[in-house]
Design a protein around this motif. Structure first.
Motif, PDB file in Angstrom:
ATOM      1  N   GLY A 191       4.165   5.889  -5.283  1.00 61.41           N
ATOM      2  CA  GLY A 191       4.527   5.688  -6.680  1.00 61.41           C
ATOM      3  C   GLY A 191       5.662   4.684  -6.837  1.00 61.41           C
ATOM      4  N   LEU A 225       2.527   1.807  -3.352  1.00 62.18           N
ATOM      5  CA  LEU A 225       1.637   2.392  -4.367  1.00 62.18           C
ATOM      6  C   LEU A 225       1.405   3.876  -4.092  1.00 62.18           C
ATOM      7  CD1 LEU A 225      -1.197  -0.095  -5.349  1.00 62.18           C
ATOM      8  CD2 LEU A 225       0.586   0.869  -6.757  1.00 62.18           C
ATOM      9  N   ASP A 226       1.213   4.207  -2.797  1.00 64.37           N
ATOM     10  CA  ASP A 226       0.997   5.605  -2.432  1.00 64.37           C
ATOM     11  C   ASP A 226       2.157   6.484  -2.867  1.00 64.37           C
ATOM     12  OD1 ASP A 226      -1.421   5.233  -1.382  1.00 64.37           O
ATOM     13  OD2 ASP A 226      -0.807   5.169   0.730  1.00 64.37           O
ATOM     14  N   LEU A 246      -2.761  -8.573  -5.845  1.00 56.74           N
ATOM     15  CA  LEU A 246      -2.383  -7.271  -5.295  1.00 56.74           C
ATOM     16  C   LEU A 246      -3.480  -6.732  -4.377  1.00 56.74           C
ATOM     17  CD1 LEU A 246      -0.722  -5.152  -8.125  1.00 56.74           C
ATOM     18  CD2 LEU A 246       0.262  -5.782  -5.925  1.00 56.74           C
ATOM     19  N   ARG A 247      -4.717  -6.879  -4.839  1.00 56.07           N
ATOM     20  CA  ARG A 247      -5.842  -6.375  -4.041  1.00 56.07           C
ATOM     21  C   ARG A 247      -5.920  -7.127  -2.713  1.00 56.07           C
ATOM     22  NH1 ARG A 247     -11.243  -5.460  -2.977  1.00 56.07           N
ATOM     23  NH2 ARG A 247     -12.352  -7.380  -3.420  1.00 56.07           N
ATOM     24  N   ILE A 303       5.927   1.621  -7.410  1.00 55.99           N
ATOM     25  CA  ILE A 303       5.157   0.440  -7.790  1.00 55.99           C
ATOM     26  C   ILE A 303       6.033  -0.817  -7.835  1.00 55.99           C
ATOM     27  CG2 ILE A 303       5.392   0.877 -10.274  1.00 55.99           C
ATOM     28  CD1 ILE A 303       2.446  -0.203 -10.347  1.00 55.99           C
ATOM     29  N   GLU A 320       0.838  -1.202   0.000  1.00 56.25           N
ATOM     30  CA  GLU A 320       0.000   0.000   0.000  1.00 56.25           C
ATOM     31  C   GLU A 320       0.873   1.252   0.000  1.00 56.25           C
ATOM     32  OE1 GLU A 320      -3.189   2.070  -0.357  1.00 56.25           O
ATOM     33  OE2 GLU A 320      -3.546  -0.051   0.024  1.00 56.25           O
ATOM     34  N   MET A 370      -3.323  -5.981  -0.337  1.00 56.79           N
ATOM     35  CA  MET A 370      -3.527  -4.645   0.211  1.00 56.79           C
ATOM     36  C   MET A 370      -4.757  -4.541   1.102  1.00 56.79           C
ATOM     37  SD  MET A 370      -2.062  -2.079  -2.605  1.00 56.79           S
ATOM     38  CE  MET A 370      -2.999  -2.581  -3.970  1.00 56.79           C
ATOM     39  N   LEU A 396      -4.045  -8.756 -10.472  1.00 55.05           N
ATOM     40  CA  LEU A 396      -4.826  -7.704  -9.806  1.00 55.05           C
ATOM     41  C   LEU A 396      -5.462  -8.262  -8.537  1.00 55.05           C
ATOM     42  CD1 LEU A 396      -6.474  -5.974 -12.902  1.00 55.05           C
ATOM     43  CD2 LEU A 396      -4.758  -4.983 -11.366  1.00 55.05           C
TER      44      LEU A 396
END
Lengths: 208, 595
Positions: A147, A144-145, A199-200, A149, A141, A203, A196
């Motif tokens: 950047g 991602l916040d 990753l979801r 990645i 998390e 997080m 996806l």
């Protein structure tokens, strides 16, 4: 020549890819690029400079997202560009965008690098330490916040990471990704979903 | 019903074309929540800004790119591409030295990917030395030397995968770096991690070299002996064991031998009649008991004496954890190969002695690693592609000469046939003793009219010294004789020759040097896919006609010919062919007696 070409390098934020690297009937962009490639095949300097300034940053970014190491990504980008130059006369336009051909070289170079590193017994210093007290979900998390990645992508398998980078960062369509990875389009869709989903799950795990 | 992956992809494409998220979700209300979450995540990823390269690095890459383009325009040889990564400090140091002496600009740079057969390899080694000179901390220096020694392992593997013979320079460079590292570490015994690394790395490198005798250039055999001795001694010294192996102890190659160990004299043991010295220098031999089944890798000295470098005890109750599969490559993945319908993992430890290509005939030694089939080595098979095993011969008969293990190569006469035994020949004496009159099975390949033994299994005392058994592929036939696996066989006049390429197995006897067939056991043509061969321990004999040899599964139909008595734990040698669906079916099985 190079400075002129550099001026066109400014990055721009991206939306979800609108199939800008589509296979199928060649669009104007692909045909223009094919003309550029033909000039580069004759080793015309302006065409080579244009390809270099277009692809070096893209390949560097791709390598950085996989390696998480600036120097290693720079070396890999340079290697890919030299390989591109060495092989460009062999490239023939058969509906596959030139960019997919370039990224196929990049993918192969990345595999070679991983093999060399394994053979030398090198340790990936960017791998999160087992003793770190921060959970993967917080790290992903946070990454991602910020950047970052590449840190979030470390929790995916190599192929899942490839699909995420090629699709959402590099903007390739499924057909081109399939050609780059040597997989079917169905497999690409499935990898996209699994990536996806993983990753979801990482997080959101902390919230549950 | 459509998969979620497909629906997700449709929505991503639609949104990419400008459709709003909610409109797509409305088409899939049941999946809407998960779709929304994943699409938003994808949007978040796509919104991440690109990581731009450093302008200085991009510009440096451009100069290199431009220089190569110029070379291409002028028709000059291209610059060697280079991954400087971990070599960055070395490159800087070497560049400094070269700048100072003003010589050979670009050579160091171009040498970094050079292999031992390249003229630039010397430059590469020199530039490595420069890096060591510029390192003043002993521990760091030892670590660097171990890295450089490890680099030699990579070069050796690369040379082998390109099918090249190993020159002496890579072996002496490996030896030199290893010896220097160990000498430094002897003054720093507190550096436990490095000492352990030196020991483990030397063990891996020695294991690698011990299977490479035949891949070493003839002129490099002295370097080979020195390298093996040094790597072995590095393990002894880092473990505090006194004594050392001399290059002369390894001068005539190595020998692989399995059998039951019997003490013969102080420090000397017998394995199936073969005398081997086992002493402090033998790794793993300290607690050896009389009668224990062992596998020994022995060095053969200039005087012909065998010195055990390592001993592995093999528990007789447990089946072996290794087996061999030969056949044509069906498929090659990133980390696996499919051969004869068997999926086998390739790891960075797999010794690839050729470039893997579909359709190529290969032999893979497979380890059972926790239930997973992992390739230990891959080498060229005994026949060309599409003619798998065409030149392989399996032959059983009595040993007829006084066999010696003193020389690197020797000739054994078995059942009237002459076989050349080399350092690569595995000798299995678990069931018998090497002596005149003993029954032996020889698996050999025909090479330029010579039968080279790949494996010899001494089975027992021969009941009938003239009896022979043969398995091989028919090469040609006329009215009186057939040529099977390179061997001429007299057949009964009424025997109808099968199609060339068929497997022929038979029992017979020898008359002088001639094999006379008495009973044809099998003739079978495998079709275009050729034969697959599997040999190893029988793990399982299923009621449904499926056998497991090692981790390889083979269907055994009722019409398959089985020689010997099948029992789990026994050793099997299977000739199999594949049908159009790729199912592996046994044609002929030879079950050797259980030791």
């Amino acid at each position: 020549m190079y400075v002129q070409a550099l001026s066109g390098l400014a990055g721009k934020p991206r939306d979800l890819p609108a199939s800008k690297e589509e296979a199928g009937p060649p669009n104007d962009h692909i045909l223009q690029e094919w003309q550029l490639v033909q000039r580069a095949q004759s080793l015309e300097e302006s065409a080579l400079a244009s390809l270099y300034t277009t692809y070096y940053p893209r390949v560097y970014n791709y390598a950085f997202l996989h390696l998480g190491d600036v120097q290693a990504a720079e070396d890999l980008a340079s290697e890919v560009m030299l390989k591109l130059l060495e092989s460009i006369r062999k490239y023939q336009f058969r509906g596959m965008p030139f960019s997919a051909w370039v990224f196929r070289i990049a993918r192969n170079k990345l595999i070679d690098l991983h093999r060399r590193r394994r053979r030398r017994g090198e340790v990936d210093l960017t791998e999160p330490l087992a003793s770190m007290q921060i959970s993967p979900q917080v790290l992903a998390e946070r990454a991602l916040d910020r950047g970052q990645i590449h840190l979030a992508l470390k929790y995916l398998t190599d192929e899942q990471r490839q699909v995420i980078v090629l699709k959402f960062i590099e903007g390739f369509d499924n057909g081109s990704i399939a050609r780059i990875l040597g997989r079917s389009e169905g497999a690409v869709k499935s990898l996209q979903h699994r990536a996806l989903h993983s990753l979801r799950r990482i997080m959101t795990a902390e919230a549950h | 019903m459509r998969s979620f992956g497909s629906i997700l992809d449709e929505c991503l494409e639609a949104i990419g074309r400008g459709e709003v998220l909610e409109s797509c979700l409305a088409r899939y209300p049941r999946q809407a929540d998960e779709l929304r979450a994943q699409i938003r995540l994808a949007q978040r990823i796509a919104a991440t800004p690109h990581h731009p390269p450093r302008p200085v690095a991009q510009a440096a890459g451009w100069h290199q790119f431009q220089a190569q383009a110029q070379d291409m325009r002028l028709g000059r040889k291209r610059h060697v591409s280079l991954n400087i990564g971990w070599l960055r400090p070395l490159t800087i140091a070497a560049a400094l030295v070269i700048a100072v002496i003003g010589a050979a600009g670009g050579s160091v740079y171009a040498s970094q990917d050079a292999l031992p057969d390249s003229p630039l390899y010397r430059v590469k080694l020199t530039s490595e030395d420069v890096r060591v000179w510029f390192t003043f901390d002993d521990s760091r220096k030892a670590e660097l030397l171990l890295d450089q020694s490890n680099e030699r392992t990579g070069e050796i593997m690369e040379m082998l995968s390109r099918g090249k013979a190993l020159p002496g320079n890579v072996l002496s460079a490996m030896r030199d770096r290893n010896a220097r590292a160990v000498r430094i570490l002897e003054d720093h015994p507190d550096q436990l991690d490095l000492v352990t690394r030196a020991r483990e790395q030397s063990a891996e490198q020695e294991d690698l070299l011990l299977v490479l005798w035949s891949d070493v250039d003839e002129s490099a055999q002295g370097d080979y002996a020195e390298a093996v001795a040094t790597l072995h001694n590095a393990q002894l010294r880092t473990a505090g064991i006194p004594g050392s192996v001399k290059p002369d102890d390894v001068a005539a190659g190595v020998m692989n031998i399995s059998g039951s160990a019997q003490p013969a004299a102080e420090g000397v043991w017998l394995l199936g009649g073969v005398e081997v010295r086992l002493d402090m220098r033998t790794l793993g031999g300290a607690a050896l008991q009389s009668g224990q089944p062992v596998h020994v890798i022995a060095a053969r000295g200039a005087n012909g004496r065998l010195l055990a470098l390592s001993v592995t005890t093999t528990d007789g109750e447990q089946p072996e954890q290794k087996y061999v599969v030969s056949g044509t490559v069906d498929e090659i993945g990133d980390n696996e190969v499919v051969i004869a319908g068997q999926r086998i993992a390739l790891t960075d430890k797999t010794l690839l002695k050729l470039k893997l290509e579909r359709g190529k005939n290969v032999e893979i030694r497979v380890n059972d690693v926790g239930g997973e089939a992992v390739a230990a080595s891959v080498e060229r098979g005994s026949g060309e592609s599409e003619e798998a095993a065409a030149t392989l011969l399996a032959f059983e008969g009595a040993i007829e000469n006084d066999v010696s293990t003193q020389n690197a190569t020797s000739d054994w006469v078995v059942g009237g046939q002459e076989f050349t035994v080399t350092p690569d020949t595995e000798i299995d004496v678990r069931d018998g003793t090497i002596k005149k009159g003993a029954l032996a099975r020889v698996e050999a390949v025909a090479d330029d009219g010579e039968a080279i033994a790949k494996r010899i299994i001494v089975l027992a005392e021969a009941d009938d010294e003239s009896a022979v058994h043969l398995e091989g592929v028919l090469e040609k036939s006329d009215d009186e004789s057939w040529t099977v696996g390179g061997l001429e066989v007299a057949v009964p006049a009424e025997a109808e020759p099968p199609e060339v390429g068929s497997l022929v197995t038979l029992d017979g006897h020898r008359e002088d040097r001639r094999v006379v067939a008495e009973k044809l056991l099998t003739t079978h043509h495998p079709g275009r896919r050729g034969f697959a061969l599997i040999r190893g321990p029988l793990y399982q004999i299923g009621d449904s006609g499926v056998w497991q040899v090692g981790l390889a599964t083979v269907e055994v139909p009722a019409e398959a010919t089985i020689r010997g008595e099948p029992a789990v734990g026994g050793r099997a040698f299977i000739w199999a062919s594949r049908d159009d669906e790729g199912t592996l079916r046994a044609v002929f099985i030879n079950v050797l007696r259980t030791h």
